[in-house]
Design a protein around this motif. Structure first.
Motif, mmCIF file in Angstrom:
data_model
loop_
_atom_site.group_PDB
_atom_site.id
_atom_site.type_symbol
_atom_site.label_atom_id
_atom_site.label_comp_id
_atom_site.label_asym_id
_atom_site.label_seq_id
_atom_site.Cartn_x
_atom_site.Cartn_y
_atom_site.Cartn_z
ATOM 1 N N ALA A 1 49.453 24.730 45.927
ATOM 2 C CA ALA A 1 50.283 25.740 45.263
ATOM 3 C C ALA A 1 51.770 25.526 45.484
ATOM 4 C CB ALA A 1 49.882 27.126 45.766
ATOM 5 N N GLU A 2 52.144 24.724 46.495
ATOM 6 C CA GLU A 2 53.542 24.372 46.763
ATOM 7 C C GLU A 2 54.422 25.558 47.149
ATOM 8 O OE1 GLU A 2 55.351 21.826 47.264
ATOM 9 O OE2 GLU A 2 53.834 20.311 46.891
ATOM 10 N N GLY A 3 53.846 26.655 47.601
ATOM 11 C CA GLY A 3 54.651 27.790 48.007
ATOM 12 C C GLY A 3 55.187 27.637 49.414
ATOM 13 N N THR A 4 56.097 28.532 49.807
ATOM 14 C CA THR A 4 56.641 28.536 51.162
ATOM 15 C C THR A 4 55.597 29.062 52.126
ATOM 16 O OG1 THR A 4 58.894 28.872 50.388
ATOM 17 C CG2 THR A 4 58.427 29.473 52.682
ATOM 18 N N ALA A 5 55.426 28.356 53.242
ATOM 19 C CA ALA A 5 54.476 28.771 54.276
ATOM 20 C C ALA A 5 55.199 29.466 55.423
ATOM 21 C CB ALA A 5 53.687 27.575 54.795
ATOM 22 N N TYR A 6 56.244 28.827 55.960
ATOM 23 C CA TYR A 6 56.945 29.329 57.142
ATOM 24 C C TYR A 6 58.445 29.192 56.972
ATOM 25 C CZ TYR A 6 52.754 29.821 60.004
ATOM 26 O OH TYR A 6 51.552 30.242 60.509
ATOM 27 N N VAL A 7 59.141 30.233 57.402
ATOM 28 C CA VAL A 7 60.583 30.149 57.634
ATOM 29 C C VAL A 7 60.802 30.540 59.091
ATOM 30 C CG1 VAL A 7 61.202 30.640 55.242
ATOM 31 C CG2 VAL A 7 60.984 32.529 56.864
ATOM 32 N N PHE A 8 61.913 30.078 59.662
ATOM 33 C CA PHE A 8 62.144 30.262 61.089
ATOM 34 C C PHE A 8 63.518 30.884 61.322
ATOM 35 C CE2 PHE A 8 59.263 26.733 60.408
ATOM 36 C CZ PHE A 8 58.187 27.083 61.228
ATOM 37 N N THR A 9 63.563 31.831 62.231
ATOM 38 C CA THR A 9 64.825 32.528 62.487
ATOM 39 C C THR A 9 65.785 31.712 63.329
ATOM 40 O OG1 THR A 9 64.002 33.647 64.478
ATOM 41 C CG2 THR A 9 63.627 34.749 62.358
ATOM 42 N N GLY B 1 49.460 37.511 67.737
ATOM 43 C CA GLY B 1 50.428 36.633 67.089
ATOM 44 C C GLY B 1 49.765 35.555 66.259
ATOM 45 N N LEU B 2 48.666 35.002 66.770
ATOM 46 C CA LEU B 2 48.010 33.891 66.077
ATOM 47 C C LEU B 2 47.196 34.364 64.882
ATOM 48 C CD1 LEU B 2 47.407 30.769 66.234
ATOM 49 C CD2 LEU B 2 45.241 31.457 67.259
ATOM 50 N N CYS B 3 46.203 35.221 65.125
ATOM 51 C CA CYS B 3 45.245 35.551 64.068
ATOM 52 C C CYS B 3 45.771 36.563 63.075
ATOM 53 C CB CYS B 3 43.927 36.031 64.682
ATOM 54 S SG CYS B 3 42.879 34.663 65.214
ATOM 55 N N VAL B 4 46.675 37.434 63.499
ATOM 56 C CA VAL B 4 47.205 38.431 62.567
ATOM 57 C C VAL B 4 48.348 37.854 61.748
ATOM 58 C CG1 VAL B 4 48.383 40.662 62.396
ATOM 59 C CG2 VAL B 4 46.431 40.385 63.944
ATOM 60 N N THR B 5 49.405 37.430 62.414
ATOM 61 C CA THR B 5 50.600 37.036 61.660
ATOM 62 C C THR B 5 50.623 35.564 61.252
ATOM 63 O OG1 THR B 5 51.737 36.971 63.792
ATOM 64 C CG2 THR B 5 52.162 38.848 62.398
ATOM 65 N N MET B 6 49.707 34.747 61.764
ATOM 66 C CA MET B 6 49.639 33.354 61.312
ATOM 67 C C MET B 6 48.422 33.096 60.421
ATOM 68 S SD MET B 6 50.921 31.256 64.707
ATOM 69 C CE MET B 6 50.646 29.645 63.956
ATOM 70 N N MET B 7 47.273 33.673 60.774
ATOM 71 C CA MET B 7 46.071 33.396 60.008
ATOM 72 C C MET B 7 45.957 34.235 58.740
ATOM 73 S SD MET B 7 44.695 30.927 61.479
ATOM 74 C CE MET B 7 43.356 30.965 60.313
ATOM 75 N N ALA B 8 46.361 35.509 58.809
ATOM 76 C CA ALA B 8 46.230 36.359 57.626
ATOM 77 C C ALA B 8 46.990 35.800 56.422
ATOM 78 C CB ALA B 8 46.680 37.786 57.942
ATOM 79 N N PRO B 9 48.229 35.318 56.571
ATOM 80 C CA PRO B 9 48.918 34.735 55.418
ATOM 81 C C PRO B 9 48.257 33.456 54.887
ATOM 82 C CG PRO B 9 50.512 35.490 57.027
ATOM 83 C CD PRO B 9 49.165 35.559 57.692
ATOM 84 N N LEU B 10 47.612 32.680 55.761
ATOM 85 C CA LEU B 10 46.881 31.510 55.271
ATOM 86 C C LEU B 10 45.780 31.963 54.320
ATOM 87 C CD1 LEU B 10 46.072 28.468 55.350
ATOM 88 C CD2 LEU B 10 44.635 29.040 57.324
ATOM 89 N N VAL B 11 45.084 33.026 54.679
ATOM 90 C CA VAL B 11 43.975 33.515 53.865
ATOM 91 C C VAL B 11 44.470 34.218 52.603
ATOM 92 C CG1 VAL B 11 41.989 35.077 53.833
ATOM 93 C CG2 VAL B 11 42.445 33.699 55.864
ATOM 94 N N SER B 12 45.568 34.974 52.729
ATOM 95 C CA SER B 12 46.057 35.757 51.589
ATOM 96 C C SER B 12 46.964 34.958 50.659
ATOM 97 C CB SER B 12 46.819 36.984 52.087
ATOM 98 O OG SER B 12 48.036 36.599 52.726
ATOM 99 N N GLY B 13 47.499 33.836 51.154
ATOM 100 C CA GLY B 13 48.436 33.051 50.351
ATOM 101 C C GLY B 13 49.872 33.474 50.517
ATOM 102 N N GLY B 14 50.137 34.328 51.498
ATOM 103 C CA GLY B 14 51.500 34.761 51.759
ATOM 104 C C GLY B 14 52.259 33.779 52.627
ATOM 105 N N SER B 15 53.217 34.284 53.394
ATOM 106 C CA SER B 15 54.038 33.400 54.219
ATOM 107 C C SER B 15 54.401 34.112 55.516
ATOM 108 C CB SER B 15 55.302 32.966 53.478
ATOM 109 O OG SER B 15 56.087 34.093 53.106
#
Length: 495
Positions: free
Chosen positions: A23-31, A205-219
């Motif tokens: 899908a070529e969408g953004t996965a991660y941005v970093f502060t 931190g891992l399963c909520v904010t990292m895994m959920a976007p992988l499944v939902s297609g978010g970032s």
């Protein structure tokens, strides 16, 4: 691959990463201003790491130790390990040297992905046979291991009442299901972006904010750590739509001076609280001041995070309850492991696709935790007539400080390391800031000049400052039962 509410994700982590890369969408941005990652960037880098691990002889399902803080390198290390079919073993860098050394030895990893900033910690704690992976410039002629949904994917250590941390094993399937339970509970979409301020070595931190976007297609927008002074600015600058934190953070924000601007408040769909109970007064005050709804939830390392969540507005959120089950079943069981009637207290148990496989190399603990296919949490609770669960206590003696589980026995053993200590027991005392704080009671030999400051220093050295007692109580004798066992729960009333 698409998020389906009615069934957990099929396939493997590799399948989902590959699908997102298309899908070529953004996965991660970093502060911290490091370059962002698209899903194709993440797939390519994860594949490169996976190939390097395979070329160095890492066997399928073998632990790969990950000593990485939150950040771009840490994200890639985790996804590289699971992409290659290895057991990503996330090491808590805030733990004391003894705990890190134990995890690195117990997991039997032969290779580690180590950030330069913690190279000295790795050098001091690594067992013989564990080497730091040096990335080759090119890997050719190597095929990745085949991966199935039932293969090991994650090893995360959690404290227990037995003292030594237990290694929770999740499969590729249960790890994905952990992200799915969050995604369906919060109606996450590809347009949602999570702000991650909790450490990735924490199951939240891992399963909520990292895994959920992988499944939902978010970032994901990832911060190195939580900062009360920067939190609202990070939400603004990253355009995040939700966040997951622990009650301590909510309290710090509430007592801080910073406020979100109008656009940030309008964009934020919700904040999420987990890991320990959120005080109702704190939740109400936060929502009143910031106009951001807080959704209280409940989860465990053994269930890849979430088991319960309150619905999002306009659904009914019951203050003081972590909500209802999403994607798994949660029941209240009596002493005979039968479901309790509505309103009757019993042990909270859960079953579903997000439940762990086992405790690594600990069949006794695994057997003791499961009752058939129900995982017994050790927590006490009851359900109301609407099916909302209320936690009323816990069977275990864990100290829960700021959402982190601390085993009292770890502290006991550190105290006993001083030769003047005859008896020792750590316990929890209620605390407005952390929910609970750590204290300890000791009996020392007659004539000893041992001070509380010295004992606290020993605990800091062995376990880290977070687990060390804030106060040491010197008693002539600690309370004991008929068998001579120290009665830890009586110490709060005696000190």
């Amino acid at each position: 691959m698409k998020l389906r509410r009615e069934s957990p994700p099929s396939g493997t982590m590799r399948d989902w990463i590959n699908a997102r890369a298309e899908a070529e969408g953004t996965a991660y941005v970093f502060t911290d201003s490091t370059p962002p990652l698209t899903w194709s960037d993440l797939r390519n880098e994860a594949q490169r790491i996976a190939l390097a691990l395979t070329a160095q002889g890492a066997a399928k399902g073998e632990s790969v130790a990950i000593l990485q803080p939150n950040g771009r390198d840490g994200v890639l290390a985790f996804f590289g390990a699971v992409y290659g079919g290895f057991r990503a073993t996330l090491i808590n860098l805030a733990a004391g040297r003894d705990a890190i050394s134990y995890a690195l030895t117990h997991c039997e990893a032969s290779l580690a992905l180590v950030h330069d900033n913690v190279a000295d910690v790795f050098a001091e704690t690594r067992p013989d046979g564990l080497a730091r992976l040096e990335m080759p410039t090119e890997v050719a002629g190597i095929d990745l291991h085949d991966v199935t949904p039932a293969d090991h994917a994650l090893l995360m250590y959690t404290s227990g009442t037995t003292g030594r941390p237990k290694g929770v094993v999740h499969t590729q399937s249960s790890l994905l299901a952990g992200g799915w339970t969050t995604a369906i509970a919060h109606d996450l979409t590809p347009s949602d972006r999570a702000l991650c301020v909790l450490p990735m070595c924490h199951i939240n931190g891992l399963c909520v904010t990292m895994m959920a976007p992988l499944v939902s297609g978010g970032s994901v927008a990832m911060a190195p750590k939580f900062s009360a002074s920067q939190f609202w600015t990070q939400l603004r600058d990253t355009q995040a739509t939700w966040f997951s934190v622990v009650p301590t953070i909510i309290s710090h924000l509430l007592h801080g001076q910073a406020d979100p601007d109008a656009k940030t408040k309008a964009r934020l769909r919700f904040g999420r609280s987990a890991s320990s109970a959120l005080a109702p007064d704190v939740q109400r005050a936060f929502e009143t001041r910031f106009a951001v709804p807080i959704v209280e939830t409940m989860g465990l390392t053994e269930t890849a995070a979430q088991i319960l969540s309150n619905p999002l507005p306009p659904g009914v959120r019951k203050i003081g309850s972590p909500g209802i089950a999403h994607g798994n079943e949660v029941e209240i069981l009596d002493a005979d492991l039968r479901p309790c009637p509505t309103g009757t207290e019993g042990e909270i148990a859960v079953r579903g696709p997000n439940v762990m496989l086992e405790y690594l190399k600990n069949p006794e603990a695994t057997e003791g935790t499961f009752a058939g296919d129900w995982l017994r949490t050790g927590d006490l609770g009851c359900k109301d007539e609407d099916g909302y669960l209320f936690v009323t206590g816990r069977l275990k003696e864990l100290i829960i400080k700021g959402g982190e589980n601390i085993a009292p026995r770890e502290i006991d053993e550190a105290l006993y390391s001083h030769r003047d200590v005859i008896e020792a027991a750590a316990f929890a005392r209620p605390c407005k800031t952390y929910g609970e704080r750590v204290e300890a009671a000791v009996r020392v030999r007659e004539g000893s000049g041992l001070t509380g400051e010295r004992l606290v220093g020993i605990c800091v050295e062995k376990l880290g400052a977070f687990k060390a007692p804030e106060k040491i109580h010197f008693l002539p004798e600690l309370p004991k039962g008929p068998s001579g066992k120290i009665q830890r729960l009586k110490l709060l009333d005696l000190t």
